[in-house]
Structures are given as structure tokens and as C-alpha cells.
Write a protein that holds these residues in place. Structure first.
Motif, PDB file in Angstrom:
ATOM      1  N   LYS A 130      86.270  11.908 -19.637  1.00  0.00           N
ATOM      2  CA  LYS A 130      85.098  11.426 -20.369  1.00  0.00           C
ATOM      3  C   LYS A 130      84.003  12.488 -20.401  1.00  0.00           C
ATOM      4  N   ALA A 131      83.734  13.092 -19.250  1.00  0.00           N
ATOM      5  CA  ALA A 131      82.725  14.155 -19.184  1.00  0.00           C
ATOM      6  C   ALA A 131      83.149  15.357 -20.017  1.00  0.00           C
ATOM      7  N   PHE A 299      65.021  14.725 -12.619  1.00  0.00           N
ATOM      8  CA  PHE A 299      64.726  13.333 -12.294  1.00  0.00           C
ATOM      9  C   PHE A 299      65.929  12.500 -11.845  1.00  0.00           C
ATOM     10  N   THR A 300      67.152  13.051 -11.908  1.00  0.00           N
ATOM     11  CA  THR A 300      68.324  12.252 -11.541  1.00  0.00           C
ATOM     12  C   THR A 300      69.267  13.046 -10.651  1.00  0.00           C
ATOM     13  N   LYS A 301      70.267  12.368 -10.135  1.00  0.00           N
ATOM     14  CA  LYS A 301      71.358  13.027  -9.408  1.00  0.00           C
ATOM     15  C   LYS A 301      72.672  12.409  -9.866  1.00  0.00           C
ATOM     16  N   THR A 302      73.696  13.218  -9.936  1.00  0.00           N
ATOM     17  CA  THR A 302      74.974  12.757 -10.464  1.00  0.00           C
ATOM     18  C   THR A 302      75.747  11.941  -9.434  1.00  0.00           C
ATOM     19  N   ASN A 303      76.511  10.974  -9.944  1.00  0.00           N
ATOM     20  CA  ASN A 303      77.401  10.176  -9.089  1.00  0.00           C
ATOM     21  C   ASN A 303      78.834  10.686  -9.171  1.00  0.00           C
ATOM     22  N   ASN A 304      79.070  11.682 -10.007  1.00  0.00           N
ATOM     23  CA  ASN A 304      80.417  12.202 -10.216  1.00  0.00           C
ATOM     24  C   ASN A 304      80.822  13.166  -9.108  1.00  0.00           C
ATOM     25  N   ILE A 347      78.340  16.041 -16.987  1.00  0.00           N
ATOM     26  CA  ILE A 347      78.557  15.429 -15.673  1.00  0.00           C
ATOM     27  C   ILE A 347      77.327  14.620 -15.247  1.00  0.00           C
ATOM     28  N   LEU A 348      76.128  15.172 -15.508  1.00  0.00           N
ATOM     29  CA  LEU A 348      74.897  14.467 -15.176  1.00  0.00           C
ATOM     30  C   LEU A 348      74.723  13.202 -16.010  1.00  0.00           C
TER      31      LEU A 348
END
Length: 548
Positions: A130-131, A299-304, A347-348
Motif C-alpha cells: 500500500k505504501a 507533527f506525527t510519527k509512523t506506525n509502520n 510510510i508516514l
């Protein structure tokens, strides 16, 4: 006959095993590829012109190479500062498809498509399918990527070599040793052959990949090292032949000129002093991916889960530091890093959590502000620069208005969605809402000759019927033309001859000049008359006309 029936039965059996959802995915993929290729290849040939200097220089040199008997020996009178691989693809295109903008730009089209396929597989290895799909969509919408996909330069082929080396390096350690040796050979071969295409520029990805390569090889046996070094040696064969023939023709200058050019480009005052320009370049050359990446990174962090973190972080970071330390660093030098920006962004965006309580509102506010500002810019530009579009045909001007309106509507629709709905779990849809219209709009601007076509006047000049009739029957001389015009006319009119003075021109000849003093002097004489076409002048002798 039995084999054919058996083969058909096997194919039908395999097709029956594919579920309806998989068939739908295959259909969507095929439709996407068709959609993509239509907008990449659907070019109006009559609206294209080469960009000086680079495209004109590559085109002219490639034609000389195509006409020569030895593709490894420089066909130039003086020692050349580039390896001949820079011109090979264009020379081959001229051989197979003839002279013309589309044939010269065709290698970049093809390499761009190959690059997107490689980006998909690299993205899938690093994260997930998907990424990987999101990264392909993201990359194909970047303005800098679209520009160089439609530009006659070796940069896209150079990116193909760097991506192939990374793909091969990752693949080498996913298979058993029999395939591993093949992939290691292909990895080093791609890097060394890229020197033939882009000379010293390949040192940047080479230096950046060496730590990862030798870290992966430290537990390998001698056969892996042999595969790597044999790939380097085989890939350097075209370069060695090129340098041999350059030395044979121009002595030591044939080799030293290549490295002298590399030294001038890399050693000197560092571009770090202009580091404040980098965010601006990142913004408009990679828009909207650069903007979205910046916001998500802050502002975010990846869960992948990320595999091969060095490829995603270390390799691009080392490359950027090297580029920043060079004395000269142009936007297209960063082109080979755009795939990793697209992969990291995908990915993000595919799965993330907010770092701070105010992250959601901050991202929303910044995106709305940027797109509102861009909408105003479109309106203001249409009013302020309306007289700048006079060079365009009436049809092109209408297309420009339609495409601009298309952009404004898409931007306003993005703003509307951000204000009245939440993107917390649907940022991918928001990305598609931005990138797909941009992909369509920018490609149409290039395909219709509204962008990437700065030399409309020259194309009109050389296509004018009265000039074509003269050019087909007579020798044309070029005198005191500005550099860009000379570069383009030397390619478009291959039988012309450049001279340095009026004394070098025989009587009763045709002359093209951009020097107003010469134009007035000859026009006032009894021998020559001046004709102006689309801002360019050529002079002819009355006696020539009488002889027709």
C-alpha cells in the motif's frame, strides 16, 4: 497442438484461481497504467521546442555521435568534458525515430516509467504494498519529476541506474546465494555504468551506499566480494573505451578535461551559505509531497515497521550532505533522492499517530493557508501576466485558462474538505485529491507546449514556409547570434555553417544574425535585403532570388 491446449488449460486454471477482488485490483492497476501513459505520452508534437542550452547541446552532440562510425570515440573537434554515455540514448533515439523533440525526449519518458516500477518494488521491500503504491502516485506528481520525464537529458537514465543498484542490493539479501551473486553483480554494475552516463555525479550515491554495502557483506564469503568487484569492472568497460579513444584523439587533455570539469563543479565555495533556499526549492519542486512530508515529519510519527532503515534515512542524508558541500548544486542534482522522499512520505501518510495535542489543528491550518494562498496566486498571476501569454496561440491560451481553472477548483475543493470534514483516518484520500489533479494539469501544460516550450519564436521562424523553401535549396550562414539561438539553430538546421566575420561569407549567400548593427548595415547596402520573421532576421542577396 497438445502443448497449446495444455498451455491454454493451465492459463485458464490459473485465472479461475484469482478471486474477484484480485481481478478488480488488476483491472484498477491496468486502468491506472493506461491513464498514466496517456498523460505522459499524449504530447502535441507541433507545440514542442527544445530548451537551450541543455537540450539543444545534448541534441546536437547526440546527432554528431549518431553520425560517427565509433560510438566510443568523441566526435568533437576539441576535448570534451563529459563521457559519451550522456548522449548514447539520444543518439539511439535519433537513429530509430529521427530528429525531433519527441524522439529526443523518448528515453526520458521510458526511464521515468522504469523508475516508478523500481520505486514500487523498493517501497514494498522497505514497508508494504500500500505504501509502495502511494509512493508511486506521490513521485509521479512532483513538478521536478514531471519536468525531467519530459526533458532530453541523461538525468532520468542516471536515476534508473541508482534505483536499480538499490533494488539489486536489497534483493541480494532476500534470496539464496545463487541469486545473491547475480544481484550483487547487477548492483555494482549499475553504479559503475552510471559513470558512463553521468560521469562524476555517480560518486554521490556510491559514497552514500558504501557503508550499507560493506556492512551487509561483512559476513559474506569471498564469492560475494568477487561478484561486487566484477560488476564494477564490467560496468566501467564503456568508460575505459571512451577514455582510451579520447586519449588517442586529444592526448592527455581528452582525459584531464573530464576531471577538470568535475573539480570545478565540486570544489569551491560551498552552497551551504545558500541553505535558506533549500526549503523554498523543496516546496515548489516537490509540491505537494514536500509540504505534506514536512508537516507529517514535524507533527506525527509512523506506525509502520520499516525495513532497511539505512536506505530510507542514511543513504539520502549522506547524499544531501555531499551535495550541500559542493561548489555548485542544481535542482536536478537532487533528482535521484526524490524517490526516497516519496517512499518516506508514503510510510508516514499510510499509518500515523499525532505527536502533540495541537498536531491535527496545526496541519489543517497550514494546508488550508497554503492552498488559499495558491488560489489567490493563480488569480493574481492571470491578471498581472496576461500580456506575457501573447506568444501562445489562441488555442493554447484557452487551454491555459481551462487548466488554471481546473487547479483553482481542485484547491478550493481541498480547502472545503479540510474545513467541513476530518482527515484523521483519510489522509490518503486527501493526498489523491491534491496529486491527481496536479499530475493531470502539469502534464497537460507540458504536452500542449504551454510549459517546457520557451523557444516558440525560433520554431515558428524555422517553420515559416518562405524560410523552409530557402533553407532546402541554399547554404545558410550564422553570424553573431546569441548563444541560445545559435545552439538551437545549429541543431534544427544541421546544414548551416557558423562564421566569425562577413568576409567569411561568399557572395549571394543567406545569413542569419541577431546583431542589429550587421542587420542595418547589410540591409542598407545594395546587395542584401532584410526579412524579419517572428522576431528573427535573415538577410539574402537580390542576386540569389533572381537565380531562383
Amino acid at each position: 497442438m497438445k502443448r497449446t491446449l495444455k498451455g491454454n488449460f493451465y492459463i485458464n486454471y490459473r485465472l479461475s484461481k484469482i478471486s474477484k477482488s484480485d481481478k478488480l485490483k488488476i483491472l484498477i492497476l491496468l486502468l491506472f497504467l493506461i491513464f498514466y501513459l496517456v498523460f505522459y505520452f499524449g504530447v502535441d508534437p507541433s507545440s514542442q521546442s527544445l530548451i537551450a542550452h541543455d537540450e539543444g547541446l545534448y541534441a546536437g552532440r547526440a546527432r554528431l555521435l549518431a553520425e560517427s562510425d565509433n560510438w566510443f570515440s568523441p566526435p568533437f573537434e576539441e576535448a570534451h568534458h563529459k563521457t559519451l554515455g550522456s548522449y548514447w540514448l539520444f543518439a539511439l533515439a535519433i537513429k530509430f525515430f529521427g530528429n525531433g523533440e519527441l524522439s529526443l525526449r523518448f528515453p526520458s519518458f521510458i526511464c521515468s516509467v522504469i523508475n516508478l516500477i523500481l520505486v514500487f518494488f523498493i517501497g514494498r521491500y522497505i514497508s508494504n504494498k500500500k505504501a509502495a503504491i502511494i509512493s508511486v502516485v506521490s513521485l509521479s506528481s512532483m513538478p521536478l519529476w514531471i519536468q525531467y520525464s519530459k526533458y532530453a537529458s541523461p538525468d532520468m537514465a542516471y536515476v534508473t541506474c541508482t534505483l536499480l543498484s538499490v533494488y539489486s542490493l536489497i534483493s541480494a539479501f532476500k534470496y539464496f546465494k545463487t541469486k545473491r551473486f547475480v544481484y550483487l553483480f547487477l548492483c555494482s554494475f549499475s553504479l559503475s555504468f552510471a559513470f558512463f552516463l553521468r560521469s562524476y555525479m555517480i560518486f554521490i550515491p556510491c559514497i552514500s551506499l558504501i557503508p550499507f554495502l560493506f556492512w551487509k557483506l561483512k559476513k559474506e564469503n569471498i564469492n560475494s566480494y568477487i561478484a561486487v568487484f566484477s560488476g564494477f569492472i564490467v560496468g566501467f568497460v564503456p568508460t575505459i573505451l571512451n577514455l582510451y579513444f579520447a586519449y588517442k584523439k586529444h592526448s592527455y587533455i581528452g582525459i584531464s578535461s573530464l576531471f577538470e570539469f568535475a573539480r570545478n563543479q565540486s570544489i569551491g565555495p560551498s552552497i551551504v551559505r545558500n541553505i535558506y533556499l533549500i526549503p523554498l526549492n523543496l516546496f515548489y519542486l516537490t509540491f505537494p509531497i514536500g509540504l505534506i512530508f514536512f508537516l507529517l515529519f514535524i507533527f506525527t510519527k509512523t506506525n509502520n515497521k520499516i525495513s532497511y532503515p539505512f536506505i530510507l534515512y542514511g543513504y539520502p542524508l549522506i547524499s544531501i550532505l555531499i551535495l550541500l558541500s559542493m561548489s555548485k548544486s542544481y535542482a536536478h542534482y537532487f533528482l535521484f533522492l526524490l524517490p526516497y522522499l516519496a517512499i518516506y512520505n508514503s510510510i508516514l501518510i499510510e499509518s500515523f499517530t499525532f505527536k502533540y495535542s495541537y498536531s491535527y489543528k496545526s496541519i489543517k491550518f497550514i494546508i488550508i493557508t497554503v492552498f488559499a494562498f495558491l488560489s489567490v496566486i493563480f488569480f493574481a498571476s492571470a491578471y498581472i501576466y496576461k500580456y506575457e501569454f501573447i506568444e501562445f496561440s489562441e488555442q493554447q491560451f484557452k487551454y491555459l485558462l481551462y487548466i488554471s481553472l481546473f487547479f483553482i477548483i481542485s484547491y478550493l475543493y481541498v480547502i472545503k474538505n479540510l474545513i467541513f470534514s476530518s482527515f484523521t483516518n483519510n489522509l490518503i484520500s486527501l493526498l489523491l485529491l491534491i496529486t491527481v489533479p496536479q499530475f493531470i494539469g502539469i502534464n497537460l501544460l507540458y504536452n500542449l507546449g504551454i510549459m517546457g516550450n520557451p523557444n516558440i519564436a525560433i520554431k515558428k521562424f524555422i517553420s515559416d514556409k518562405s524560410f523552409v523553401d530557402i533553407y532546402n535549396k541554399n547554404q545558410i550562414y550564422l553570424l553573431k547570434l546569441n548563444s541560445k539561438t545559435k545552439t538551437l539553430l545549429s541543431y534544427y538546421l544541421p546544414t548551416t555553417k557558423t562564421v566569425t566575420s562577413l568576409e567569411s561569407i561568399p557572395k549571394y549567400s543567406y545569413l542569419i544574425t541577431s546583431d542589429p548593427l550587421i542587420s542595418v548595415q547589410l540591409n542598407n547596402s545594395n546587395s542584401f535585403k532584410l526579412i524579419s520573421r517572428f522576431g528573427y532576421n535573415y538577410l539574402f542577396s537580390d542576386n540569389v532570388i533572381k537565380n531562383h
